[in-house]
Design an enzyme around this catalytic site. Structure first.
Site, PDB file in Angstrom:
ATOM      1  N   LYS A  19      14.746  18.024   9.301  1.00 31.84           N
ATOM      2  CA  LYS A  19      16.208  17.909   9.479  1.00 31.84           C
ATOM      3  C   LYS A  19      16.526  18.426  10.886  1.00 31.84           C
ATOM      4  CE  LYS A  19      20.434  18.883   6.877  1.00 31.84           C
ATOM      5  NZ  LYS A  19      21.001  17.547   6.878  1.00 31.84           N
TER       6      LYS A  19
HETATM    7  C1  LIG Z   1      19.906  11.806   6.711  1.00 29.84           C
HETATM    8  C2  LIG Z   1      20.118  12.536   5.423  1.00 29.84           C
HETATM    9  N1  LIG Z   1      19.575  12.061   4.298  1.00 29.84           N
HETATM   10  C3  LIG Z   1      19.728  12.678   3.117  1.00 29.84           C
HETATM   11  C4  LIG Z   1      20.477  13.842   3.014  1.00 29.84           C
HETATM   12  C5  LIG Z   1      20.618  14.536   1.687  1.00 29.84           C
HETATM   13  O1  LIG Z   1      19.923  15.746   1.696  1.00 29.84           O
HETATM   14  P1  LIG Z   1      20.407  17.015   0.869  1.00 29.84           P
HETATM   15  O2  LIG Z   1      20.606  16.572  -0.526  1.00 29.84           O
HETATM   16  O3  LIG Z   1      19.286  17.976   1.020  1.00 29.84           O
HETATM   17  O4  LIG Z   1      21.672  17.499   1.506  1.00 29.84           O
HETATM   18  C6  LIG Z   1      21.067  14.368   4.161  1.00 29.84           C
HETATM   19  C7  LIG Z   1      21.855  15.598   4.117  1.00 29.84           C
HETATM   20  O5  LIG Z   1      21.358  16.666   4.345  1.00 29.84           O
HETATM   21  C8  LIG Z   1      20.879  13.718   5.393  1.00 29.84           C
HETATM   22  O6  LIG Z   1      21.429  14.199   6.509  1.00 29.84           O
END
Ligand SMILES: Cc1ncc(COP(=O)(O)O)c(C=O)c1O
Length: 311
Positions: free
Chosen positions: A158
């Protein structure tokens, strides 16, 4: 505009207006940072409960390690200061944003001599795609931008710089009159939203892209898998063709910011009846109960903040 009394910056609690970095911060120029999006929800006892906090800290550490950054604080230290930060800001429910980034140091693309800095902020933030979207679903389109691929970046980190991909897709979607974009992967299969994982339901079975599609390994996604299985649904990770979005009975998105948001239409084609379907509703209901500590089965996911509030 987000606001709070305090932010935690490199080991100190500072006033919101004093949380500043140098303009030559490496991460500002080259995107060399990793972050988390976390939410805390008011629990029945009135305290904030941080949803799957440990999973977020683990992912933060992994994201950093993939970009050759060692966290200068232990995960336990970060957990403790997050509790203190939420408590001292007096929030019952909030969004929490830890950021680990390369700071001011040598300029240029080799970052390993720049310091690794850490900040954690929190603020009150309502439904990311809006309450109306959570109730009735979003209008989305398939983006002409493809999701970043494994051979140029690291989809499961991330990382700040990687979000330029989502930013482009989001701008184009909104300019075209949609609320969200679905990005395809490098091979043309459905990947995810700009900040959400995606699920397609047909004949009672839930399908979702897997790791080979270049998804972010969503923490909400892990919770949805468990809830769906507990409710007796089959959940299958596989390649999903773009056309399956229009053929689906139901489609929904999940993410920390967006929570569980149904999708009402894709490229102006109604999904199912155009209103959230029964499977989406059922999972959304259980998920919302889990977030707010109303389902004892899932209180294991809540890291409750017991620091007395500033009041
Ligand atoms: C590109 C992306 N995909 C998926 C997610 C979903 O991830 P999470 O459930 O850990 O927030 C996020 C958000 O964090 C994201 O930025």
């Amino acid at each position: 505009m987000p606001t709070a009394d305090l932010i935690w910056l490199n080991g100190e609690f500072v006033a919101w207006e004093d949380a500043k970095v140098h303009v030559l911060t490496h991460g500002l120029h080259y995107g060399t940072g990793v972050f988390e999006g976390i939410r805390a929800y008011e629990q029945p006892d009135g305290n904030p409960g941080i949803f799957r906090h440990q999973d977020h800290l683990d992912r933060l550490e992994k994201s950093a390690e993939l970009y050759y950054m060692d966290l200068p604080y232990s995960k336990e230290e970060l957990r403790e200061v997050t509790h203190e930060l939420v408590g001292r800001n007096g929030f019952k429910s909030c969004y929490i944003r830890p950021l680990v980034y390369r700071g001011h140091g040598p300029m240029g693309l080799y970052p390993l001599n720049n310091p690794v800095e850490v900040t954690i902020a929190c603020w009150e933030w309502g439904a990311y795609l809006g309450d109306e979207a959570k109730q009735n679903g979003v209008r989305a389109h398939v983006s002409s931008w493809r999701r970043i691929s494994h051979d140029s970046l690291i989809p499961h980190s991330k990382a700040s710089g990687q979000y330029l991909n989502s930013v482009l897709a989001k701008i184009v979607a909104e300019k075209a009159g949609y609320e969200e974009a679905i990005l395809l992967d490098e091979h043309g299969y459905v990947c995810e939203g700009t900040g959400e994982n995606v699920y397609v339901i047909r004949d009672g079975v839930i399908y979702t892209p897997g790791h080979t599609n270049g998804i972010l390994d969503g923490i909400t996604r892990m919770a949805i898998f468990e809830i769906a299985k507990d409710l007796g649904y089959e959940i299958v990770e596989r390649n999903i063709a773009r056309s399956e979005l229009t053929l689906a009975d139901e489609v929904f998105l999940t993410g920390t910011a967006a929570e569980l948001t149904p999708m009402a239409s894709i490229d102006d084609h109604k999904i199912g009846t155009g209103t959230p379907g029964p499977v989406t509703r059922e999972i959304q209901g259980v998920f919302e109960d889990a977030l707010h500590g109303r389902n004892p089965r899932y209180t294991k996911w809540l890291d409750v903040v017991r620091v007395p509030s500033k009041a």
